[in-house]
Write a protein that holds these residues in place. Structure first.
Motif, mmCIF file in Angstrom:
data_model
loop_
_atom_site.group_PDB
_atom_site.id
_atom_site.type_symbol
_atom_site.label_atom_id
_atom_site.label_comp_id
_atom_site.label_asym_id
_atom_site.label_seq_id
_atom_site.Cartn_x
_atom_site.Cartn_y
_atom_site.Cartn_z
ATOM 1 N N VAL A 50 4.157 -10.150 -2.412
ATOM 2 C CA VAL A 50 4.329 -11.442 -3.080
ATOM 3 C C VAL A 50 4.992 -12.455 -2.157
ATOM 4 O O VAL A 50 4.562 -13.615 -2.063
ATOM 5 N N SER A 51 6.051 -12.039 -1.442
ATOM 6 C CA SER A 51 6.757 -12.979 -0.556
ATOM 7 C C SER A 51 5.830 -13.489 0.547
ATOM 8 O O SER A 51 5.869 -14.660 0.914
ATOM 9 N N THR A 52 4.958 -12.605 1.052
ATOM 10 C CA THR A 52 4.017 -13.014 2.100
ATOM 11 C C THR A 52 3.005 -14.014 1.556
ATOM 12 O O THR A 52 2.714 -15.033 2.193
ATOM 13 N N LEU A 53 2.451 -13.744 0.359
ATOM 14 C CA LEU A 53 1.466 -14.657 -0.228
ATOM 15 C C LEU A 53 2.090 -16.009 -0.571
ATOM 16 O O LEU A 53 1.473 -17.060 -0.363
ATOM 17 N N ILE A 391 7.092 -19.468 8.567
ATOM 18 C CA ILE A 391 7.119 -18.359 9.530
ATOM 19 C C ILE A 391 8.526 -17.747 9.593
ATOM 20 O O ILE A 391 8.700 -16.526 9.605
ATOM 21 N N PHE A 392 9.532 -18.629 9.630
ATOM 22 C CA PHE A 392 10.933 -18.197 9.659
ATOM 23 C C PHE A 392 11.258 -17.332 8.439
ATOM 24 O O PHE A 392 11.872 -16.256 8.548
ATOM 25 N N SER A 393 10.810 -17.782 7.250
ATOM 26 C CA SER A 393 11.107 -17.045 6.019
ATOM 27 C C SER A 393 10.370 -15.718 5.973
ATOM 28 O O SER A 393 10.925 -14.701 5.540
ATOM 29 N N ILE A 394 9.089 -15.721 6.406
ATOM 30 C CA ILE A 394 8.338 -14.466 6.453
ATOM 31 C C ILE A 394 9.012 -13.482 7.407
ATOM 32 O O ILE A 394 9.151 -12.286 7.107
ATOM 33 N N SER A 398 10.266 -10.563 5.210
ATOM 34 C CA SER A 398 9.245 -9.517 5.214
ATOM 35 C C SER A 398 9.354 -8.581 6.410
ATOM 36 O O SER A 398 9.210 -7.370 6.273
ATOM 37 N N MET A 399 9.607 -9.143 7.584
ATOM 38 C CA MET A 399 9.631 -8.307 8.784
ATOM 39 C C MET A 399 10.991 -7.659 9.002
ATOM 40 O O MET A 399 11.090 -6.458 9.284
ATOM 41 N N LEU A 400 12.063 -8.453 8.865
ATOM 42 C CA LEU A 400 13.407 -7.890 9.055
ATOM 43 C C LEU A 400 13.978 -7.292 7.772
ATOM 44 O O LEU A 400 15.012 -6.630 7.812
ATOM 45 N N GLN A 401 13.307 -7.569 6.623
ATOM 46 C CA GLN A 401 13.749 -7.045 5.329
ATOM 47 C C GLN A 401 15.189 -7.455 5.008
ATOM 48 O O GLN A 401 15.979 -6.660 4.497
#
Length: 439
Positions: A50-53, A391-394, A398-401
Motif C-alpha cells: 500500500v505504501s508503495t502504491l 522517492i525519499f518516502s519510499i 519501504s526499503m529501510l522499513q
C-alpha cells in the motif's frame, strides 16, 4: 481583510478564483478516492504494498510538472490565456471520463493513467493562473489575492477530500457515484471558465519549443539568472516537498497508527486544509498588504516544531485491535488523539504563513514578459522536489522499513536547516531590490 471581499465581487477576479477552486476540488476528489480504494483494498488487482502504491500515485501526479512545465510556460506567455483555460477545462472533462472508466471497471492501470493526465492538466493550468494574478490585481491587492487563492484552494482541497472520502465510504464499492462526481465537477469548472475576461498576450512572438527537456533546461537556466527569484522558487519547492511527504502518508498513518477508518483520513486532511486557509488569511492580516517576507520565518518555525509535536503525539496513541475507529471516536478515545489533530491543524496554519508571501514575491518580482515562464520554472522545481519526496518516502518507509514517526522527524529537521539557509540568502537580496522587476 477589509479589501478581500471586494475582490470576490469583481468580474476580473471571481471567475478565475472559481475556476481554480473547481480544478483543485476535482484534483482532490479524484486523488483522495484513488488513495482510499488503494489503501482499503477496493481495487483487487493490487500487487504491491500500500505504501508503495500510494507514493507511486503521488509520483505519477507530479511527474508531468517536471516534463511539461517549461512548454506550458511558453504557451501561457504566447497565447491568450482565457481561451487556453477553457481548452484545458475541456481536457479535464475527457480525463475524468477515463478515470470513471477505471473506477467502474476496477482497472488500476486506467486510474493511474487518468491520474498522470490530471497532473498534465494541472501542469498547463498552473503557469496561466499565477501569471494572470499580477495582471488582474493591483499591486496592493497582490497579497490579498494570493491569500484568497491559497485559502480558496485549501477549502477546495478540504471539500475534495471530504467528498472523495464520503462518496467512497457511502457507496460501499459502487464506483458509479464517484465517477459521476468527478465528471460533474469538471463540467462546473468549464462553465466557470466561460466568464474569465480576455487577457493581454504577454509575448506573442516567442517560439514554442516542443523539446520538453531542452525547454525545461532553458527555463531553469533563465530563473537561475535571477538570484532572488531562484531562491524564492527554491523556498516554494521545499514547501511542496514537505507537504507531499506528510499528506501522502496520512491514509497509511490513519490505518496503521491510529487504527481508524476512511472518515478519519478525511478528518485529518480537513484539519490540515483548514489550517492552511486560516494561516493564509492570518498571514495577510498580520503581514500587511505590501509584498514582504516577514511572516515566512514564523511559518518555518511552525513547520519544524509542530512536525516534532505530531511525531511525539503518535508515540502516545495506544495500541488497538478489532474494529477501526470512526470519526466520533477521535474525540472519545483519549487525549493522544486530540494532540494528533491539533498538531496537524497547526502544521497547516504554519504552511499558510510560509507559502503566501513566497508566492506573492514570485509574482511581484518576476519580469512581466517572462512571468508565466518563471511560474513554469517554479513548477519544474516543485515537481523535482515532490518526486524527490515520493522517492525519499519510499526509501525510508519501504526499503529501510523505518517508522512513519521517524520520517516526520527527519523531514522536520531538514526543514529547519533548509529554511535557515534560505532566509540568509534572500534577506540581503531584498534590501537591494526596491520593487517589482521590469522587463
Amino acid at each position: 481583510m477589509h479589501k478581500d471581499p471586494r475582490l470576490l465581487h469583481t468580474r476580473r477576479f471571481l471567475p478565475m478564483f472559481v475556476t481554480q477552486f473547481f480544478g483543485a476540488l476535482n484534483d482532490n476528489i479524484y486523488k483522495q478516492a484513488l488513495l482510499l480504494v488503494i489503501t482499503y483494498g477496493w481495487i483487487s488487482q493490487q500487487s504491491a504494498a500500500v505504501s508503495t502504491l500510494n507514493n507511486l500515485a503521488a509520483l505519477l501526479f507530479i511527474l508531468p510538472y517536471f516534463i511539461f512545465s517549461a512548454t506550458a510556460g511558453q504557451i501561457a506567455d504566447k497565447y491568450e490565456r482565457s481561451q487556453l483555460i477553457r481548452g484545458i477545462k475541456i481536457l479535464e472533462i475527457i480525463i475524468m471520463l477515463i478515470g470513471s472508466a477505471g473506477f467502474i471497471l476496477g482497472q488500476l492501470w486506467l486510474l493511474l493513467i487518468a491520474l498522470f493526465l490530471m497532473g498534465t492538466h494541472s501542469t498547463f493550468f498552473g503557469p496561466i493562473k499565477y501569471a494572470i494574478l499580477p495582471e488582474i490585481l493591483k499591486p496592493q491587492e497582490l497579497m490579498s489575492g494570493n491569500a484568497l487563492f491559497q485559502s480558496g484552494t485549501s477549502i477546495a482541497i478540504l471539500l475534495g477530500m471530504i467528498i472523495g472520502g464520503a462518496v467512497i465510504s457511502a457507496s460501499q464499492g459502487n464506483m458509479l457515484w464517484i465517477s459521476l462526481t468527478v465528471v460533474m465537477v469538471a463540467c462546473l469548472g468549464y462553465f466557470s471558465s466561460r466568464f474569465i475576461l480576455q487577457q493581454k498576450v504577454a509575448s506573442p512572438d516567442i517560439h514554442v519549443d516542443w523539446n520538453f527537456f531542452r525547454t525545461s533546461w532553458q527555463t531553469l537556466k533563465y530563473a537561475k539568472s535571477l538570484p532572488l527569484i531562484f531562491c524564492i522558487l527554491l523556498g516554494n519547492s521545499w514547501y511542496w516537498f514537505y507537504g507531499a511527504t506528510y499528506l501522502t502518508q496520512i491514509p497509511q498513518l490513519t490505518q496503521q497508527h491510529l487504527h481508524a477508518s476512511e472518515n478519519v483520513v478525511s478528518l485529518l486532511l480537513t484539519l490540515f486544509s483548514v489550517g492552511i486557509g486560516i494561516g493564509s488569511l492570518l498571514c495577510r492580516r498580520m503581514g500587511g498588504s505590501e509584498v514582504n517576507i516577514k511572516m515566512v520565518p514564523f511559518g518555518a518555525i511552525g513547520l519544524t516544531f509542530f512536525a516534532l509535536y505530531l511525531a511525539a503525539s503518535l508515540m502516545f496513541v495506544p495500541e488497538r485491535s478489532g474494529a477501526l475507529l470512526g470519526f466520533s471516536d477521535m474525540f472519545t478515545h483519549g487525549w493522544a488523539y486530540y494532540h494528533v489533530m491539533l498538531a496537524v491543524a497547526l502544521l497547516g496554519i504554519s504552511g499558510g504563513f510560509y507559502i503566501v508571501p513566497l508566492y506573492a514575491m514570485m509574482q511581484a518580482y518576476s519580469p512581466r514578459s517572462h512571468r508565466a515562464r518563471v511560474v513554469a520554472a517554479n513548477n519544474i522545481l516543485n515537481a523535482v522536489f515532490m518526486v524527490s519526496s515520493a522517492i525519499f518516502s519510499i526509501f525510508i518507509l519501504s526499503m529501510l522499513q523505518i517508522d512513519i514517526k521517524i520520517l516526520f522527524v527527519i523531514t522536520a529537521l531538514l526543514s529547519a536547516i533548509f529554511t535557515v539557509w534560505l532566509l540568509f540568502k534572500i534577506k540581503p537580496m531584498l534590501k537591494n531590490t526596491p520593487g517589482c522587476l521590469e522587463d
